[in-house]
Design an enzyme around this catalytic site. Structure first.
Site, PDB file in Angstrom:
ATOM      1  N   GLU A 201      -3.711  -3.931   5.463  1.00  7.22           N
ATOM      2  CA  GLU A 201      -3.398  -3.993   4.026  1.00  7.22           C
ATOM      3  C   GLU A 201      -3.376  -5.462   3.656  1.00  7.22           C
ATOM      4  O   GLU A 201      -2.620  -6.241   4.249  1.00  7.22           O
ATOM      5  CB  GLU A 201      -2.050  -3.304   3.770  1.00  7.22           C
ATOM      6  CG  GLU A 201      -1.721  -3.133   2.313  1.00  7.22           C
ATOM      7  CD  GLU A 201      -0.846  -4.258   1.784  1.00  7.22           C
ATOM      8  OE1 GLU A 201      -1.400  -5.196   1.164  1.00  7.22           O
ATOM      9  OE2 GLU A 201       0.371  -4.185   1.991  1.00  7.22           O
TER      10      GLU A 201
ATOM     11  N   CYS B 290       3.264  -7.789  -2.598  1.00  6.46           N
ATOM     12  CA  CYS B 290       1.815  -7.518  -2.608  1.00  6.46           C
ATOM     13  C   CYS B 290       1.443  -6.709  -3.839  1.00  6.46           C
ATOM     14  O   CYS B 290       0.277  -6.583  -4.166  1.00  6.46           O
ATOM     15  CB  CYS B 290       1.372  -6.812  -1.327  1.00  6.46           C
ATOM     16  SG  CYS B 290       2.535  -5.611  -0.700  1.00  6.46           S
TER      17      CYS B 290
END
Lengths: 518, 518
Positions: free
Chosen positions: B262, B299
């Site tokens: 990710e 994020c």
């Protein structure tokens, strides 16, 4: 027509008649950079339409393609027989498999088989800690098509793993357009199938970019395709070398994409002493037939057979008897024939390997009168202890070397303990098989957990060739079975490859109606 | 202690106090090649045991780790606050999230949440064609653990995406051992958590290789770990550069393995004119809070906000008002501070970019009295047309540049049409958000299909920071959101990453009992 990459439309190549080794008409033009770009751009346009098309429309396309194939069956089968050298019944069987797969996936498309959804309810009073109320929003998750899929079919399945094959049906089902790069050893078969798909797309009034076919035999052509920014995923069936080269190309993109690659394996078969005692003849016949199927070109070919040596001689004798009746058949191409001869030479040059059988027209006994690529069945043997020590014979070790064509290796073990030790050497295979008898329960219980560590499909008293396409099918596994290790390239679950999840947070249900019922 | 790779145990590194920039004790030794190998070998041994362990045992481990964390909460939170510079309430919130995740996944483990099975029944009379009977064998498919998982946690979530975080809970739940490489910016927090896990493993009498923690800050250490033959999968959360380097290392293995990475995104937020007219103040406050959360280190940070410019001035004024109240907070590390300053400098150097706000202690206004890594909120603006033309400002374009820390970019559009054109520029993001009003239905219908093409999570009238962990969670998407594009690194479906399917063909059900009830 020249272009920046140095590809020109005068790059013409021909397929070969596998029975004679002679080139056959027509010629096929290597796709130019401009043609690759045009196909990818068309594909991206079609992706928008397809993503929101009714599943019934896509099901109709799959069925229309099946009908179109049926209408041209003789022509397609004939060209495929010529290009592959397969026996006509093998090709007709694959034809039926491919058209059955198209129709089965039409049904899955109508049922939205892949369309798994989850809803996590809202909770306006959720307490994260005593006194700390943080409302929880509603979240819904569904799967959406990834976009244009580049497909590279296998040399050994020109119908079921190619233009209209496993990757095509999975991508179209979920709503992704497809660009197929034809296989250079059967471009004529690909071209006929491509015409069938293009006609179906046109008849149904779908966007032209729903499907494109490109020809080519240069690695650069394949790399240009997978590196095009419009491509969203790759489906590949082929060699480890080819699959890794494409994976490297994908990783060098500005934006990497998923690549699903099925690369093959040696599919070890384990036969217990009790099985040999109870069903020696049936097992010997089954093995010889499985190895013969498609002249040893199956990715599920039983390339390694593991037996207890003290009771295996009758089995060996009977297999050799079966093999002796088998006439040489053509290998798929000159390249496959070269690789086969190299593989045979490697076995022969290994001091620890014994030759059990070498059929006509293979290696030293080659009979050119049949054809340059004809090879009969070959069988070699090695002691288990030597097989474990050997890590030099061609790519890797004896146990992990896949050689396309009718060749297999017998591994002779001292006892069941050594059979389990051999089983632990395998690290990745599409299948593994156990033949057991009525008196070896203890062995089965110890073997199965080892098999689960390396194989995608585990067969009981059967043979790995001839896989069913259904909801429980698994065709993939740890490398080299597949590159990603946890997808299947065949079967209903193969649909999962070309979708990705989207979560809708706090959306009013009525705004999501276009996504279908929840 | 020297070794072949030149790593020695005298390679000691320290964490830093983010508030002061000063190194703090103790030192941590870079893992040697011998230590990496020993951990991997232990892990492979544990894998056999774990794969066949009762799920209840693994659930107990997750719960025991949660209890162990709770027992040392003050110590862990204190060290984490020091190493990250996060506000204590932010760390306590993440602590709760991490221990809640452990307990939730213990429940999923007991329920075998990931354990989806399919059975395709046998059909002894199946007719493939008229008169052609080919019996169909029974096939059963289930999911088995892949084996040892190497985990690399994120710099920004030392508790929930780290040693005991998302990858750990997913791997343990399905029966995979874990080797964590600690994050070099918070090794002390990792060490405390690692002690908690090791104690729990020991107390429960599980194999030592169930969990290992390695320290290190050199890329070679991470590469050695993912290239070890015993490692079967990789879970990574971090930068695109780091994730791609690991993916390349994985592809160079003799046997490549799955890597789930990710990598982040800019999480564009779209606000319609109607939304601004109806809820300007609430949206402005929400945006400023979301950007402030974790000092912009999420994020899912709203890194880009897209508005219709003719009605956006009140929104801009109110956001600046909110930002002006925010005091500078420390960035996570010297490296993050450098990258932040570079990002700010890039915005400033771009002629088409306008500075809306720059908080204290950032860039030119840096006030060293607070601390060397303290930075306040920064906000820049660009015209949509210029944003689309710009492809030079740092890695990629203005729209796709993720800069960790409290900075965001406002994109000013002429009208809704241009907002949709901007939406089409995005190619991959963990999230995207729509704030809409009561009068812009047409826009929503056109925006949503575009959002579905690039985002993993699509939020309605909310903010992307603060994601729920549940059955519908999706944290991943097209690159750079994640490397593979179709997995989630957080939420219940993250369990799918560390299992792979196995098909049992023609097996008597009683022989498969050990695999659990069918």
């Amino acid at each position: 027509m020249g272009n920046a990459d140095g590809l020109t439309s005068t790059d013409i190549f021909h397929a070969f008649d596998a029975a004679t080794g002679q080139p056959i008409e027509p010629g096929f033009a290597e796709a130019t950079a401009a043609e690759i770009d045009a196909a990818a751009v068309r594909s991206a346009e079609a992706a928008e339409w397809l993503a929101h098309s009714p599943p019934a429309r896509r099901a109709e396309l799959l069925e229309r393609v099946a009908q179109g194939m049926d209408a041209r069956q003789d022509e397609i089968v004939q060209r495929c027989v010529t290009e592959t050298g397969y026996l006509p019944e093998r090709v007709i069987g694959e034809f039926r498999r491919a058209s059955g797969q198209l129709r089965a996936f039409a049904g899955l498309t109508r049922d939205r088989y892949w369309d798994q959804r989850q809803i996590a309810a809202a909770d306006p009073n959720r307490e994260l800690a005593p006194g700390l109320v943080v409302p929880r929003p509603e979240m819904r998750r569904r799967l959406v098509p990834v976009g244009p899929v580049a497909v590279f079919g296998a040399c050994n399945f020109p119908l079921a793993i190619s233009v209209v094959g496993n990757d095509f049906v999975a991508a179209i089902a979920v709503g992704c357009p497809v660009i197929v790069k034809s296989h250079p050893s059967h471009p004529g078969t690909c071209e006929l199938l491509g015409q069938v798909v293009c006609e179906a797309v046109e008849q149904l009034g779908m966007p032209a970019g729903t499907f494109s076919l490109l020809h080519g035999r240069r690695p650069e052509t394949s790399i240009s395709l997978v590196q095009h920014p419009a491509i969203a995923a790759v489906g590949f069936t082929g060699s480890p070398v080819g699959g890794r080269a494409l994976a490297e190309a994908v990783l060098k993109r500005d934006r990497p994409i998923p690549i699903f690659a099925e690369l093959g394996s040696t599919n070890p078969v384990f036969i217990t002493a009790a099985a040999l005692e109870e069903r020696c003849e049936v097992i010997a016949k089954g093995f010889a037939d499985s190895l013969r199927f498609g002249n040893g070109h199956m990715c599920t070919k039983p390339g390694v057979v593991v037996v207890p040596k003290d009771v295996s001689q009758p089995f060996v004798d009977q297999v050799i008897g079966e093999m002796s009746k088998q006439t040489p058949l053509p290998l798929l191409s000159g390249g496959v024939a070269e690789a086969f001869d190299r593989g045979i030479a490697n076995y022969r040059s290994a001091a620890e390997v014994q030759t059990l059988h070498q059929g006509g027209s293979g290696g030293a006994e080659r009979d050119e009168s049949l054809g340059p690529w004809h090879r009969g069945p070959h069988w070699f043997a090695v002691e288990a202890s030597a097989a474990m020590e050997n890590h030099d014979v061609h790519r890797g070790s004896l146990l992990h070397s896949e050689t396309f064509g009718p060749v297999s290796l017998l591994v002779r073990c001292c006892d069941e303990e050594e059979m389990l030790t051999i089983a632990k050497q395998f690290h990745g295979s599409l299948t593994t098989t156990l033949h057991r008898g009525s008196t070896d329960d203890g062995f089965v219980e110890r073997w199965l957990p080892i098999a689960e560590r390396f194989a995608g499909r585990i067969i009981y008293n059967g043979w790995p060739t001839g896989m069913e396409i259904g909801p429980a099918t698994q065709h993939g596994g740890p490398y080299p079975a597949s590159l990603d290790g946890n997808s299947t390239s065949v079967g209903y679950e193969s649909l999962r490859r070309f979708v990705r999840p989207v979560c809708y947070q706090n959306w009013p249900a009525e705004e999501l109606d276009a996504a279908g019922p929840w």
